[in-house]
Design a protein around this motif. Structure first.
Motif, PDB file in Angstrom:
ATOM      1  N   ASP A 209      66.881  23.185  86.253  1.00 41.48           N
ATOM      2  CA  ASP A 209      66.212  21.902  86.499  1.00 41.48           C
ATOM      3  C   ASP A 209      64.952  21.731  85.652  1.00 41.48           C
ATOM      4  OD1 ASP A 209      68.097  21.055  88.289  1.00 41.48           O
ATOM      5  OD2 ASP A 209      66.866  21.317  90.085  1.00 41.48           O
ATOM      6  N   SER A 210      64.109  22.751  85.609  1.00 46.56           N
ATOM      7  CA  SER A 210      62.859  22.648  84.840  1.00 46.56           C
ATOM      8  C   SER A 210      63.141  22.523  83.348  1.00 46.56           C
ATOM      9  CB  SER A 210      61.974  23.867  85.115  1.00 46.56           C
ATOM     10  OG  SER A 210      61.510  23.857  86.447  1.00 46.56           O
ATOM     11  N   TRP A 211      64.205  23.163  82.896  1.00 45.69           N
ATOM     12  CA  TRP A 211      64.609  23.027  81.489  1.00 45.69           C
ATOM     13  C   TRP A 211      65.036  21.591  81.197  1.00 45.69           C
ATOM     14  CZ3 TRP A 211      69.464  21.771  79.477  1.00 45.69           C
ATOM     15  CH2 TRP A 211      69.623  21.950  78.097  1.00 45.69           C
ATOM     16  N   VAL A 212      65.749  20.974  82.134  1.00 45.57           N
ATOM     17  CA  VAL A 212      66.173  19.576  81.965  1.00 45.57           C
ATOM     18  C   VAL A 212      64.950  18.669  81.900  1.00 45.57           C
ATOM     19  CG1 VAL A 212      67.420  17.652  83.009  1.00 45.57           C
ATOM     20  CG2 VAL A 212      68.399  19.947  83.114  1.00 45.57           C
ATOM     21  N   VAL A 213      63.981  18.909  82.769  1.00 46.94           N
ATOM     22  CA  VAL A 213      62.740  18.123  82.761  1.00 46.94           C
ATOM     23  C   VAL A 213      62.040  18.255  81.407  1.00 46.94           C
ATOM     24  CG1 VAL A 213      60.422  17.928  83.757  1.00 46.94           C
ATOM     25  CG2 VAL A 213      62.416  18.199  85.250  1.00 46.94           C
ATOM     26  N   LYS A 214      62.004  19.467  80.893  1.00 45.77           N
ATOM     27  CA  LYS A 214      61.349  19.695  79.599  1.00 45.77           C
ATOM     28  C   LYS A 214      62.104  18.994  78.476  1.00 45.77           C
ATOM     29  CE  LYS A 214      59.081  23.365  77.000  1.00 45.77           C
ATOM     30  NZ  LYS A 214      58.741  24.811  76.985  1.00 45.77           N
ATOM     31  N   SER A 215      63.428  18.974  78.558  1.00 46.24           N
ATOM     32  CA  SER A 215      64.227  18.263  77.561  1.00 46.24           C
ATOM     33  C   SER A 215      63.930  16.768  77.611  1.00 46.24           C
ATOM     34  CB  SER A 215      65.716  18.521  77.816  1.00 46.24           C
ATOM     35  OG  SER A 215      66.521  17.803  76.890  1.00 46.24           O
ATOM     36  N   ASN A 216      63.837  16.233  78.808  1.00 45.66           N
ATOM     37  CA  ASN A 216      63.533  14.802  78.942  1.00 45.66           C
ATOM     38  C   ASN A 216      62.126  14.486  78.428  1.00 45.66           C
ATOM     39  OD1 ASN A 216      64.444  12.131  80.128  1.00 45.66           O
ATOM     40  ND2 ASN A 216      62.488  12.406  81.169  1.00 45.66           N
ATOM     41  N   ASP A 217      61.181  15.401  78.670  1.00 41.80           N
ATOM     42  CA  ASP A 217      59.825  15.215  78.138  1.00 41.80           C
ATOM     43  C   ASP A 217      59.849  15.149  76.613  1.00 41.80           C
ATOM     44  OD1 ASP A 217      58.769  15.224  80.680  1.00 41.80           O
ATOM     45  OD2 ASP A 217      58.111  17.312  80.616  1.00 41.80           O
ATOM     46  N   ALA A 218      60.667  15.996  76.000  1.00 45.30           N
ATOM     47  CA  ALA A 218      60.776  16.000  74.533  1.00 45.30           C
ATOM     48  C   ALA A 218      61.356  14.677  74.047  1.00 45.30           C
ATOM     49  CB  ALA A 218      61.655  17.166  74.081  1.00 45.30           C
ATOM     50  N   PHE A 219      62.300  14.130  74.788  1.00 49.00           N
ATOM     51  CA  PHE A 219      62.871  12.829  74.441  1.00 49.00           C
ATOM     52  C   PHE A 219      61.797  11.742  74.480  1.00 49.00           C
ATOM     53  CE2 PHE A 219      64.778   8.821  75.937  1.00 49.00           C
ATOM     54  CZ  PHE A 219      65.679   8.571  74.915  1.00 49.00           C
ATOM     55  N   GLN A 220      60.995  11.748  75.543  1.00 45.65           N
ATOM     56  CA  GLN A 220      59.938  10.748  75.671  1.00 45.65           C
ATOM     57  C   GLN A 220      58.910  10.874  74.549  1.00 45.65           C
ATOM     58  OE1 GLN A 220      60.163   8.386  77.814  1.00 45.65           O
ATOM     59  NE2 GLN A 220      61.716   9.157  79.235  1.00 45.65           N
ATOM     60  N   LYS A 221      58.546  12.108  74.231  1.00 45.82           N
ATOM     61  CA  LYS A 221      57.561  12.332  73.177  1.00 45.82           C
ATOM     62  C   LYS A 221      58.124  11.988  71.802  1.00 45.82           C
ATOM     63  CE  LYS A 221      55.194  15.973  75.767  1.00 45.82           C
ATOM     64  NZ  LYS A 221      54.948  17.438  75.888  1.00 45.82           N
ATOM     65  N   GLY A 222      59.455  12.027  71.672  1.00 45.35           N
ATOM     66  CA  GLY A 222      60.087  11.701  70.392  1.00 45.35           C
ATOM     67  C   GLY A 222      60.050  10.228  70.064  1.00 45.35           C
ATOM     68  N   GLY A 223      59.716   9.407  71.040  1.00 46.28           N
ATOM     69  CA  GLY A 223      59.612   7.973  70.793  1.00 46.28           C
ATOM     70  C   GLY A 223      60.943   7.277  70.601  1.00 46.28           C
ATOM     71  N   PHE A 224      62.012   7.849  71.109  1.00 41.65           N
ATOM     72  CA  PHE A 224      63.324   7.226  70.969  1.00 41.65           C
ATOM     73  C   PHE A 224      63.440   6.022  71.900  1.00 41.65           C
ATOM     74  CE2 PHE A 224      64.114  11.860  70.173  1.00 41.65           C
ATOM     75  CZ  PHE A 224      64.246  11.741  68.795  1.00 41.65           C
ATOM     76  N   SER A 225      64.261   5.053  71.491  1.00 41.30           N
ATOM     77  CA  SER A 225      64.326   3.794  72.226  1.00 41.30           C
ATOM     78  C   SER A 225      65.269   3.827  73.413  1.00 41.30           C
ATOM     79  CB  SER A 225      64.734   2.655  71.278  1.00 41.30           C
ATOM     80  OG  SER A 225      66.002   2.929  70.687  1.00 41.30           O
ATOM     81  N   GLY A 226      66.228   4.722  73.425  1.00 40.37           N
ATOM     82  CA  GLY A 226      67.175   4.765  74.535  1.00 40.37           C
ATOM     83  C   GLY A 226      68.281   5.755  74.272  1.00 40.37           C
ATOM     84  N   THR A 227      69.227   5.799  75.200  1.00 37.58           N
ATOM     85  CA  THR A 227      70.370   6.691  75.051  1.00 37.58           C
ATOM     86  C   THR A 227      71.639   5.862  74.906  1.00 37.58           C
ATOM     87  OG1 THR A 227      70.514   6.835  77.474  1.00 37.58           O
ATOM     88  CG2 THR A 227      69.367   8.613  76.318  1.00 37.58           C
TER      89      THR A 227
END
Length: 257
Positions: A209-227
């Motif tokens: 779970d914490s790894w998934v949270v960290k992955s999502n944080d990286a997505f947010q920091k990457g500035g991507f517009s969506g999935t």
């Protein structure tokens, strides 16, 4: 002055002195009660603050406490990418996906035959990054729980097959069915050899779970517009509305020459 008058005055003075002592004692008790009440209020406020602070750190479904445990074989910075395909492939496709995301399912169903062909031939390796965007937008924990289960499948060497099963059985976007670990374990039965005690424990304990949270944080920091965000040579090819599976295949083949 008669002895009687002197005794009367002395008695009056004594009564006055006694009354003054009583007033002093009453005032002292009043001050003690005020101080005690103030201390109790301070302690009560401190207790409330402590409870609020403690609750602020608790998991609300969008975050997770505990150590970050990456799944077996994860690659890249902070081991946030799950690889699919042969090691040493000349080209790499980076995919950010949410298992609750309808657009991600559309991408997977349309491109799956081509992606399987390219990964199995050794022409392409895909690096999957798992995101919890829908949990954040609509509430729930289905994105996170499904991503954790997929990471558990990676531990068992079954990520690619289970990844496809999750998208094949994706519930409607507003239905948080993947928050039910029993459902995720049930779907594991569609992948030969995946539904084991180790997999069940991994899913039920939220091991990643914490790894998934960290992955999502990286997505947010990457500035991507969506999935989905689908990167080839650093370019988001999913934003190219002229992109097709055939065009992607040609891009990979040309890049590998």
């Amino acid at each position: 002055m008669s002895e009687k008058n002197r005794d009367g005055k002395r008695t009056a003075r004594e009564r006055l002195a006694i009354e003054r002592e009583k007033q002093k004692a009453a005032e002292k008790r009043r001050r003690t009660l005020i101080v005690g009440a103030s201390v109790a209020c301070v302690l009560g406020l401190a207790a409330v603050i402590g409870v609020v602070a403690a609750n602020a750190g608790k998991d609300d479904g969008s975050d997770s406490a505990g150590p970050v445990v990456a799944p077996s074989g994860a690659l890249g910075e902070d081991a946030l990418a799950i690889p699919v395909g042969k090691e040493g492939a000349k080209s790499t496709l980076t995919v950010w996906e949410d298992f609750r995301c309808p657009a991600c399912k559309s991408f997977e169903l349309a491109y799956r035959p081509t992606l399987h062909e390219l990964t199995e031939s050794g022409d392409l390796q895909i690096e999957y990054h798992l995101v919890t965007l829908i949990d954040g937008n609509l509430g729930g924990t289905g994105s996170r729980n499904a991503a954790n289960a997929a990471a558990c499948a990676q531990d068992a060497g079954k990520f690619a097959a289970y990844h496809d099963v999750l998208f094949d059985n994706q519930p409607p976007e507003t239905d948080d069915a993947f928050s039910d670990n029993a459902r995720l374990i049930e779907l594991a039965g569609k992948v030969r050899g995946l539904d084991t005690p180790a997999f069940r424990s991994c899913v039920e304990d939220g091991k990643h779970d914490s790894w998934v949270v960290k992955s999502n944080d990286a997505f947010q920091k990457g500035g991507f517009s969506g999935t989905p965000t689908v990167l080839f040579d650093g370019k988001n090819i999913y934003e190219d509305r002229s992109m097709t599976p055939e065009k992607l295949k040609k891009m990979v083949q040309e890049a590998n020459r």
